[in-house]
Design a protein around this motif. Structure first.
Motif, mmCIF file in Angstrom:
data_model
loop_
_atom_site.group_PDB
_atom_site.id
_atom_site.type_symbol
_atom_site.label_atom_id
_atom_site.label_comp_id
_atom_site.label_asym_id
_atom_site.label_seq_id
_atom_site.Cartn_x
_atom_site.Cartn_y
_atom_site.Cartn_z
ATOM 1 N N SER A 181 14.699 -12.649 -4.082
ATOM 2 C CA SER A 181 14.014 -13.772 -4.739
ATOM 3 C C SER A 181 12.738 -14.149 -4.009
ATOM 4 O O SER A 181 11.700 -14.408 -4.632
ATOM 5 N N GLU A 204 10.069 -11.452 -4.574
ATOM 6 C CA GLU A 204 9.578 -11.543 -5.952
ATOM 7 C C GLU A 204 8.591 -12.705 -6.099
ATOM 8 O O GLU A 204 7.524 -12.563 -6.702
ATOM 9 N N ASP A 205 8.927 -13.857 -5.519
ATOM 10 C CA ASP A 205 8.030 -15.007 -5.589
ATOM 11 C C ASP A 205 6.732 -14.756 -4.820
ATOM 12 O O ASP A 205 5.657 -15.153 -5.264
ATOM 13 N N ASN A 253 5.306 -11.813 -4.351
ATOM 14 C CA ASN A 253 4.527 -10.879 -5.177
ATOM 15 C C ASN A 253 3.829 -11.611 -6.318
ATOM 16 O O ASN A 253 2.664 -11.341 -6.617
ATOM 17 N N THR A 254 4.537 -12.534 -6.953
ATOM 18 C CA THR A 254 3.936 -13.328 -8.028
ATOM 19 C C THR A 254 2.762 -14.131 -7.498
ATOM 20 O O THR A 254 1.703 -14.191 -8.138
ATOM 21 N N LEU A 255 2.923 -14.749 -6.347
ATOM 22 C CA LEU A 255 1.848 -15.532 -5.740
ATOM 23 C C LEU A 255 0.639 -14.661 -5.407
ATOM 24 O O LEU A 255 -0.499 -15.020 -5.710
ATOM 25 N N HIS A 286 -0.281 -11.814 -6.759
ATOM 26 C CA HIS A 286 -0.964 -11.377 -7.988
ATOM 27 C C HIS A 286 -1.725 -12.537 -8.627
ATOM 28 O O HIS A 286 -2.810 -12.347 -9.167
ATOM 29 N N HIS A 287 -1.175 -13.730 -8.560
ATOM 30 C CA HIS A 287 -1.850 -14.912 -9.110
ATOM 31 C C HIS A 287 -3.135 -15.215 -8.346
ATOM 32 O O HIS A 287 -4.177 -15.474 -8.939
ATOM 33 N N LYS A 322 -5.959 -12.648 -9.004
ATOM 34 C CA LYS A 322 -6.656 -12.808 -10.298
ATOM 35 C C LYS A 322 -7.688 -13.921 -10.228
ATOM 36 O O LYS A 322 -8.567 -13.988 -11.049
#
Length: 92
Positions: free
Chosen positions: A77, A80-81, A83-85, A87-88, A91
């Motif tokens: 978890s 995953e969080d 990685n999301t951060l 990528h955010h 961008k």
């Protein structure tokens, strides 16, 4: 970073990770109500945290204690969080 011996297991203590788990991933922890005290008078045990782990009704409970952690679930978890951060942020 070097490792230190903890209860016969190689590794290191990560108290902040336990706090993050409690706040963001509580499903990864097995929590139990308990009565916790900190020893303040002992010569050899001053500062030691004491909890009653006996399986009987607790009348004076004052905290939740994490007894177990789903380490793989917590790590998955958390990664995953992160990685999301990443990528955010990438961008913009």
């Amino acid at each position: 970073m070097g490792y230190r011996e903890t209860n016969g297991k190689r590794g290191f203590l990560v108290h902040d990770a336990a706090t993050l788990a409690y706040l963001f991933y509580p499903e990864t922890l097995l929590l139990r109500r308990s009565h916790l005290q900190v020893e303040t008078q002992g010569t050899l045990t001053r500062g030691q945290t004491l909890i009653d782990r006996r399986h009987r009704a607790k009348i004076k409970v004052n905290t939740w204690v994490a007894m177990q952690v789903d380490a793989q679930g917590l790590f998955a978890s958390f990664v995953e969080d992160l990685n999301t951060l990443v990528h955010h942020v990438a961008k913009g």
